[in-house]
Design a protein around this motif. Structure first.
Motif, PDB file in Angstrom:
ATOM      1  N   PRO A   1       0.821  -1.209   0.000  1.00  0.00           N
ATOM      2  CA  PRO A   1       0.000   0.000   0.000  1.00  0.00           C
ATOM      3  C   PRO A   1       0.852   1.255   0.000  1.00  0.00           C
ATOM      4  O   PRO A   1       2.033   1.232   0.347  1.00  0.00           O
ATOM      5  CB  PRO A   1      -0.788  -0.119   1.310  1.00  0.00           C
ATOM      6  CG  PRO A   1       0.118  -0.895   2.206  1.00  0.00           C
ATOM      7  CD  PRO A   1       0.856  -1.853   1.319  1.00  0.00           C
ATOM      8  N   ARG A   2       0.216   2.362  -0.354  1.00  0.00           N
ATOM      9  CA  ARG A   2       0.874   3.662  -0.292  1.00  0.00           C
ATOM     10  C   ARG A   2       0.777   4.198   1.148  1.00  0.00           C
ATOM     11  O   ARG A   2      -0.249   4.040   1.816  1.00  0.00           O
ATOM     12  CB  ARG A   2       0.164   4.611  -1.264  1.00  0.00           C
ATOM     13  CG  ARG A   2       0.786   6.004  -1.355  1.00  0.00           C
ATOM     14  CD  ARG A   2      -0.063   7.060  -0.691  1.00  0.00           C
ATOM     15  NE  ARG A   2       0.383   8.403  -1.033  1.00  0.00           N
ATOM     16  CZ  ARG A   2      -0.049   9.084  -2.096  1.00  0.00           C
ATOM     17  NH1 ARG A   2      -0.936   8.534  -2.902  1.00  0.00           N
ATOM     18  NH2 ARG A   2       0.396  10.298  -2.316  1.00  0.00           N
ATOM     19  N   THR A   3       1.819   4.829   1.620  1.00  0.00           N
ATOM     20  CA  THR A   3       1.822   5.477   2.928  1.00  0.00           C
ATOM     21  C   THR A   3       1.671   6.978   2.729  1.00  0.00           C
ATOM     22  O   THR A   3       2.450   7.577   1.984  1.00  0.00           O
ATOM     23  CB  THR A   3       3.127   5.184   3.684  1.00  0.00           C
ATOM     24  OG1 THR A   3       3.270   3.772   3.850  1.00  0.00           O
ATOM     25  CG2 THR A   3       3.122   5.857   5.050  1.00  0.00           C
ATOM     26  N   PRO A   4       0.684   7.619   3.350  1.00  0.00           N
ATOM     27  CA  PRO A   4       0.492   9.068   3.153  1.00  0.00           C
ATOM     28  C   PRO A   4       1.656   9.851   3.750  1.00  0.00           C
ATOM     29  O   PRO A   4       2.272   9.443   4.729  1.00  0.00           O
ATOM     30  CB  PRO A   4      -0.814   9.351   3.893  1.00  0.00           C
ATOM     31  CG  PRO A   4      -0.894   8.272   4.942  1.00  0.00           C
ATOM     32  CD  PRO A   4      -0.290   7.049   4.294  1.00  0.00           C
ATOM     33  N   CYS A   5       1.945  11.008   3.135  1.00  0.00           N
ATOM     34  CA  CYS A   5       3.090  11.807   3.561  1.00  0.00           C
ATOM     35  C   CYS A   5       2.726  13.287   3.566  1.00  0.00           C
ATOM     36  O   CYS A   5       1.664  13.689   3.093  1.00  0.00           O
ATOM     37  CB  CYS A   5       4.282  11.560   2.636  1.00  0.00           C
ATOM     38  SG  CYS A   5       3.949  11.987   0.913  1.00  0.00           S
ATOM     39  N   THR A   6       3.627  14.104   4.091  1.00  0.00           N
ATOM     40  CA  THR A   6       3.367  15.539   4.169  1.00  0.00           C
ATOM     41  C   THR A   6       3.283  16.174   2.786  1.00  0.00           C
ATOM     42  O   THR A   6       2.577  17.169   2.600  1.00  0.00           O
ATOM     43  CB  THR A   6       4.458  16.234   4.995  1.00  0.00           C
ATOM     44  OG1 THR A   6       5.754  15.917   4.442  1.00  0.00           O
ATOM     45  CG2 THR A   6       4.421  15.766   6.444  1.00  0.00           C
ATOM     46  N   THR A   7       3.991  15.606   1.808  1.00  0.00           N
ATOM     47  CA  THR A   7       3.887  16.119   0.443  1.00  0.00           C
ATOM     48  C   THR A   7       2.460  15.977  -0.076  1.00  0.00           C
ATOM     49  O   THR A   7       1.921  16.889  -0.713  1.00  0.00           O
ATOM     50  CB  THR A   7       4.864  15.376  -0.483  1.00  0.00           C
ATOM     51  OG1 THR A   7       6.198  15.643  -0.070  1.00  0.00           O
ATOM     52  CG2 THR A   7       4.690  15.803  -1.936  1.00  0.00           C
TER      53      THR A   7
END
Length: 213
Positions: free
Chosen positions: A118-124
């Protein structure tokens, strides 16, 4: 199970204060393109990837997000979200991305892709959307989209079918991996059943399980 590609999206260079890499550039802004796009081992031809330390590479060559999940977010935040708005290369329809099994193979256009993580959410991501608490909300929603490795290079275009051609029996899904590594650590032991889960994640799981005793 067969779905389709709603859009193929290629990243453009975005310079912003919230951009993740040291140069202040990001490829999260993906734009839908016409016609077939070459799917190569390291990703889609022409796709810009800014912070390669955490994005791209064989295990994250292509990122898919479901049009149905995008519609939920559109209603949640009260604005339309175009294809590519999640930084995804493939906007899919009628394919269960969150329920995709780690290691399952998709025939997409003339390419064969494999679900990895899965994708991990980030500040970008939060900066791109202008939603300060997006990481928390994205984590709670737990529909992260799926990264894919390229097993067979080819071409993909909008309207192409997405067919699940192989599915491992272990049943560990994208959603389960995301929940286990974020909000539900009791699920962590299950992840080691998924041999196709990238080794860096498997190693993190082993360390966390060891530290828990």
């Amino acid at each position: 199970m067969t779905g389709r590609v709603a859009a193929v999206n290629i990243g453009v260079v975005t310079e912003a204060a919230w951009a993740g890499d040291a140069s202040g550039r990001s490829g999260i802004d993906k734009r839908a393109v016409d016609g077939p796009v070459a799917v190569l081992t390291d990703g889609l031809a022409g796709d810009f990837i800014g912070e390669r330390a955490v994005h791209g590479g064989p295990d994250k060559a292509v990122y898919a997000y479901a049009e149905e999940d995008a519609a939920w977010w559109s209603a949640e935040i009260g604005r339309s979200i175009r294809s590519g708005g999640f930084g995804e290369n493939l906007t899919t329809y009628a394919i269960d991305v969150t329920g995709a099994v780690i290691g399952e193979q998709w025939a997409v256009g003339t390419a064969v892709l494999q679900v990895t993580m899965p994708r991990t959410p980030c500040t970008t991501f939060a900066g791109f959307w202008g939603v300060p608490d997006l990481i928390r909300r994205f984590t709670v929603r737990a529909s992260p989209g799926a990264y894919l490795r390229v097993l067979s290079e080819g071409e993909v275009g909008a309207g192409d079918p997405v067919e699940v051609v192989d599915r491992p029996a272990h049943g560990v899904t994208i959603g389960e991996v995301f929940r286990a590594t974020s909000l539900e650590p009791e699920l962590l032991p299950r992840l080691l059943d998924a041999d196709d889960l990238p080794e860096p994640i498997r190693e993190k799981v082993r360390r966390r399980l060891t530290s828990r005793g």
